[in-house]
Motif scaffolding. Structure first.
Motif, PDB file in Angstrom:
ATOM      1  N   LEU A 192       0.482 -19.111  78.847  1.00  0.00           N
ATOM      2  CA  LEU A 192       1.785 -19.206  78.203  1.00  0.00           C
ATOM      3  C   LEU A 192       2.707 -20.117  79.004  1.00  0.00           C
ATOM      4  O   LEU A 192       2.523 -20.315  80.212  1.00  0.00           O
ATOM      5  CB  LEU A 192       2.407 -17.819  78.067  1.00  0.00           C
ATOM      6  N   ILE A 193       3.702 -20.662  78.335  1.00  0.00           N
ATOM      7  CA  ILE A 193       4.663 -21.569  78.958  1.00  0.00           C
ATOM      8  C   ILE A 193       6.061 -20.988  78.768  1.00  0.00           C
ATOM      9  O   ILE A 193       6.402 -20.508  77.689  1.00  0.00           O
ATOM     10  CB  ILE A 193       4.591 -22.968  78.322  1.00  0.00           C
ATOM     11  N   VAL A 194       6.862 -21.018  79.838  1.00  0.00           N
ATOM     12  CA  VAL A 194       8.288 -20.703  79.728  1.00  0.00           C
ATOM     13  C   VAL A 194       9.071 -21.912  80.222  1.00  0.00           C
ATOM     14  O   VAL A 194       8.824 -22.427  81.315  1.00  0.00           O
ATOM     15  CB  VAL A 194       8.676 -19.449  80.536  1.00  0.00           C
ATOM     16  N   GLU A 195       9.998 -22.351  79.404  1.00  0.00           N
ATOM     17  CA  GLU A 195      10.815 -23.525  79.716  1.00  0.00           C
ATOM     18  C   GLU A 195      12.284 -23.128  79.803  1.00  0.00           C
ATOM     19  O   GLU A 195      12.708 -22.136  79.230  1.00  0.00           O
ATOM     20  CB  GLU A 195      10.618 -24.588  78.626  1.00  0.00           C
ATOM     21  N   GLY A 196      13.046 -23.936  80.534  1.00  0.00           N
ATOM     22  CA  GLY A 196      14.486 -23.727  80.581  1.00  0.00           C
ATOM     23  C   GLY A 196      14.950 -22.612  81.499  1.00  0.00           C
ATOM     24  O   GLY A 196      15.971 -21.972  81.225  1.00  0.00           O
ATOM     25  N   LEU A 197      14.217 -22.354  82.600  1.00  0.00           N
ATOM     26  CA  LEU A 197      14.717 -21.382  83.567  1.00  0.00           C
ATOM     27  C   LEU A 197      16.021 -21.886  84.183  1.00  0.00           C
ATOM     28  O   LEU A 197      16.306 -23.081  84.199  1.00  0.00           O
ATOM     29  CB  LEU A 197      13.683 -21.134  84.665  1.00  0.00           C
ATOM     30  N   TYR A 198      16.785 -20.952  84.717  1.00  0.00           N
ATOM     31  CA  TYR A 198      18.151 -21.255  85.157  1.00  0.00           C
ATOM     32  C   TYR A 198      18.386 -20.615  86.521  1.00  0.00           C
ATOM     33  O   TYR A 198      17.967 -19.481  86.776  1.00  0.00           O
ATOM     34  CB  TYR A 198      19.119 -20.670  84.119  1.00  0.00           C
ATOM     35  N   ASN A 199      19.048 -21.351  87.424  1.00  0.00           N
ATOM     36  CA  ASN A 199      19.435 -20.825  88.739  1.00  0.00           C
ATOM     37  C   ASN A 199      18.249 -20.382  89.602  1.00  0.00           C
ATOM     38  O   ASN A 199      18.370 -19.432  90.388  1.00  0.00           O
ATOM     39  CB  ASN A 199      20.418 -19.658  88.583  1.00  0.00           C
ATOM     40  N   VAL A 200      17.131 -21.068  89.490  1.00  0.00           N
ATOM     41  CA  VAL A 200      15.966 -20.732  90.318  1.00  0.00           C
ATOM     42  C   VAL A 200      16.259 -21.002  91.797  1.00  0.00           C
ATOM     43  O   VAL A 200      15.711 -20.344  92.677  1.00  0.00           O
ATOM     44  CB  VAL A 200      14.728 -21.520  89.851  1.00  0.00           C
ATOM     45  N   SER A 201      17.165 -21.913  92.058  1.00  0.00           N
ATOM     46  CA  SER A 201      17.501 -22.271  93.444  1.00  0.00           C
ATOM     47  C   SER A 201      17.968 -21.072  94.252  1.00  0.00           C
ATOM     48  O   SER A 201      17.766 -21.015  95.473  1.00  0.00           O
ATOM     49  CB  SER A 201      18.589 -23.351  93.454  1.00  0.00           C
ATOM     50  N   GLU A 202      18.577 -20.093  93.606  1.00  0.00           N
ATOM     51  CA  GLU A 202      19.097 -18.932  94.326  1.00  0.00           C
ATOM     52  C   GLU A 202      17.972 -18.121  94.963  1.00  0.00           C
ATOM     53  O   GLU A 202      18.166 -17.487  96.002  1.00  0.00           O
ATOM     54  CB  GLU A 202      19.914 -18.052  93.385  1.00  0.00           C
ATOM     55  N   ALA A 203      16.799 -18.135  94.353  1.00  0.00           N
ATOM     56  CA  ALA A 203      15.658 -17.394  94.894  1.00  0.00           C
ATOM     57  C   ALA A 203      14.869 -18.210  95.904  1.00  0.00           C
ATOM     58  O   ALA A 203      14.268 -17.658  96.830  1.00  0.00           O
ATOM     59  CB  ALA A 203      14.736 -16.950  93.758  1.00  0.00           C
ATOM     60  N   VAL A 204      14.868 -19.538  95.740  1.00  0.00           N
ATOM     61  CA  VAL A 204      14.019 -20.396  96.571  1.00  0.00           C
ATOM     62  C   VAL A 204      14.691 -20.806  97.875  1.00  0.00           C
ATOM     63  O   VAL A 204      14.064 -20.806  98.941  1.00  0.00           O
ATOM     64  CB  VAL A 204      13.586 -21.649  95.784  1.00  0.00           C
ATOM     65  N   ARG A 205      15.983 -21.193  97.774  1.00  0.00           N
ATOM     66  CA  ARG A 205      16.691 -21.746  98.927  1.00  0.00           C
ATOM     67  C   ARG A 205      15.906 -22.949  99.464  1.00  0.00           C
ATOM     68  O   ARG A 205      15.617 -23.865  98.747  1.00  0.00           O
ATOM     69  CB  ARG A 205      16.903 -20.676 100.004  1.00  0.00           C
ATOM     70  N   ASP A 206      15.519 -22.911 100.751  1.00  0.00           N
ATOM     71  CA  ASP A 206      14.785 -24.047 101.325  1.00  0.00           C
ATOM     72  C   ASP A 206      13.345 -23.701 101.655  1.00  0.00           C
ATOM     73  O   ASP A 206      12.683 -24.383 102.435  1.00  0.00           O
ATOM     74  CB  ASP A 206      15.499 -24.567 102.567  1.00  0.00           C
ATOM     75  N   GLU A 207      12.812 -22.630 101.059  1.00  0.00           N
ATOM     76  CA  GLU A 207      11.436 -22.231 101.326  1.00  0.00           C
ATOM     77  C   GLU A 207      10.455 -23.115 100.559  1.00  0.00           C
ATOM     78  O   GLU A 207      10.761 -23.608  99.466  1.00  0.00           O
ATOM     79  CB  GLU A 207      11.228 -20.764 100.947  1.00  0.00           C
ATOM     80  N   LYS A 208       9.269 -23.305 101.118  1.00  0.00           N
ATOM     81  CA  LYS A 208       8.251 -24.134 100.471  1.00  0.00           C
ATOM     82  C   LYS A 208       7.744 -23.474  99.200  1.00  0.00           C
ATOM     83  O   LYS A 208       7.505 -24.140  98.190  1.00  0.00           O
ATOM     84  CB  LYS A 208       7.088 -24.395 101.433  1.00  0.00           C
ATOM     85  N   TYR A 209       7.546 -22.163  99.260  1.00  0.00           N
ATOM     86  CA  TYR A 209       7.189 -21.395  98.074  1.00  0.00           C
ATOM     87  C   TYR A 209       7.662 -19.960  98.268  1.00  0.00           C
ATOM     88  O   TYR A 209       7.918 -19.520  99.391  1.00  0.00           O
ATOM     89  CB  TYR A 209       5.684 -21.447  97.781  1.00  0.00           C
ATOM     90  N   VAL A 210       7.813 -19.254  97.157  1.00  0.00           N
ATOM     91  CA  VAL A 210       8.294 -17.876  97.186  1.00  0.00           C
ATOM     92  C   VAL A 210       7.403 -17.044  96.278  1.00  0.00           C
ATOM     93  O   VAL A 210       7.164 -17.421  95.118  1.00  0.00           O
ATOM     94  CB  VAL A 210       9.758 -17.774  96.699  1.00  0.00           C
ATOM     95  N   GLU A 211       6.918 -15.925  96.795  1.00  0.00           N
ATOM     96  CA  GLU A 211       6.101 -15.021  95.989  1.00  0.00           C
ATOM     97  C   GLU A 211       6.916 -13.807  95.554  1.00  0.00           C
ATOM     98  O   GLU A 211       7.807 -13.354  96.273  1.00  0.00           O
ATOM     99  CB  GLU A 211       4.884 -14.569  96.785  1.00  0.00           C
ATOM    100  N   GLY A 212       6.598 -13.302  94.375  1.00  0.00           N
ATOM    101  CA  GLY A 212       7.298 -12.137  93.868  1.00  0.00           C
ATOM    102  C   GLY A 212       6.742 -11.716  92.518  1.00  0.00           C
ATOM    103  O   GLY A 212       5.597 -12.031  92.177  1.00  0.00           O
ATOM    104  N   ILE A 213       7.562 -11.032  91.746  1.00  0.00           N
ATOM    105  CA  ILE A 213       7.176 -10.549  90.422  1.00  0.00           C
ATOM    106  C   ILE A 213       8.109 -11.162  89.391  1.00  0.00           C
ATOM    107  O   ILE A 213       9.329 -11.091  89.529  1.00  0.00           O
ATOM    108  CB  ILE A 213       7.239  -9.011  90.349  1.00  0.00           C
ATOM    109  N   LEU A 214       7.530 -11.762  88.372  1.00  0.00           N
ATOM    110  CA  LEU A 214       8.303 -12.325  87.269  1.00  0.00           C
ATOM    111  C   LEU A 214       8.208 -11.397  86.071  1.00  0.00           C
ATOM    112  O   LEU A 214       7.109 -10.991  85.679  1.00  0.00           O
ATOM    113  CB  LEU A 214       7.772 -13.708  86.894  1.00  0.00           C
ATOM    114  N   ILE A 215       9.345 -11.064  85.508  1.00  0.00           N
ATOM    115  CA  ILE A 215       9.406 -10.271  84.277  1.00  0.00           C
ATOM    116  C   ILE A 215      10.062 -11.148  83.220  1.00  0.00           C
ATOM    117  O   ILE A 215      11.246 -11.448  83.301  1.00  0.00           O
ATOM    118  CB  ILE A 215      10.201  -8.970  84.478  1.00  0.00           C
ATOM    119  N   ALA A 216       9.279 -11.588  82.266  1.00  0.00           N
ATOM    120  CA  ALA A 216       9.766 -12.486  81.209  1.00  0.00           C
ATOM    121  C   ALA A 216       9.514 -11.817  79.864  1.00  0.00           C
ATOM    122  O   ALA A 216       8.386 -11.802  79.381  1.00  0.00           O
ATOM    123  CB  ALA A 216       9.062 -13.833  81.286  1.00  0.00           C
TER     124      ALA A 216
END
Length: 238
Positions: A192-216
């Motif tokens: 599946l594809i999800v487009e148009g996410l918003y404010n992802v920068s708040e979770a990433v900051r300056d990290e190379k990658y971030v692991e977690g749980i996505l609820i879509a």
């Protein structure tokens, strides 16, 4: 069972959903969103609104039926399919717009451990202005991701592919065939594809990658090729 508060308090929560109102711009060749209040507490003793929008704007799903005749629509998926072990890949450093296989190989180990991948490009969404120049997943990148056992690929730009339309304000950046191929490499594998996410920068900051749980969670509309969704990311606290 572990105390629910303890479980919930072990995460930071991020809302990746674009806020909507009557004046938020849609895809340039799509009808605009309309939100109209037709009942009022002052007059009718309750508020109610009518909402008109397309299935392919703002923060939304693409399912196989979006591009494959007879493909699965959004109502064919169980709820568990929308709660996924996810990695956000920080691709905001890219100078050119196309995400290629070589850009993704560095993340191979963490992609293999994940059910979903979010491509973070630091696209700056302006709710009242459509921007045509965004970083997008190229054909080689889509083909590469399709080799993994993924259930979803998401991106923070208006489309996972580049701008392929032609309007007086802006000619296409990629061809229609390229845009379709990017989608098909994923959708044909039931990714599946999800487009148009918003404010992802708040979770990433300056990290190379971030692991977690996505609820879509999409609306469960029978026969729909995707549609709007609310996307929440749970990032384990350090």
């Amino acid at each position: 069972m572990q105390n629910l508060d303890e479980i919930l308090n072990s995460f930071d929560y991020f809302d990746f959903t674009m806020p909507l109102s009557h004046d938020v711009v849609s895809w340039p060749t799509h009808p605009a969103i309309r939100v109209n209040k037709f009942r009022s507490v002052d007059r009718d003793l309750y508020d109610a609104h009518e909402i008109y929008m397309t299935s392919q704007d703002y923060t939304h799903f693409d399912t196989p039926s979006h591009m494959i005749k007879g493909g699965k629509s959004i109502d064919k998926y169980e709820a568990r399919r929308f709660i996924l072990k996810t990695v956000i890949l920080n691709l905001s450093y890219k100078k050119d717009m196309e995400i290629r296989e070589e850009d993704l190989r560095q993340f191979e180990e963490v992609i293999r451990k994940s059910e979903a991948v979010v491509l973070y490009t630091n696209f700056r969404k302006e709710p009242k202005e459509f921007k045509y120049d965004w970083t997008y997943l190229g054909v080689s990148g889509a083909k590469y991701l399709s080799q993994f056992n993924l259930k979803l690929v998401a991106i923070d730009s208006p489309s996972i592919a580049g701008w392929s339309g032609d309007v007086p304000a802006h000619p296409h950046i990629i061809t229609v065939k390229e845009a379709i191929d990017v989608h098909l490499h994923l959708l044909e594998k039931d990714i599946l594809i999800v487009e148009g996410l918003y404010n992802v920068s708040e979770a990433v900051r300056d990290e190379k990658y971030v692991e977690g749980i996505l609820i879509a969670l999409p609306l469960n509309i029978i026969g729909l090729d995707g549609g709007p969704c609310r996307v929440i990311f749970l990032k384990p606290k350090k």
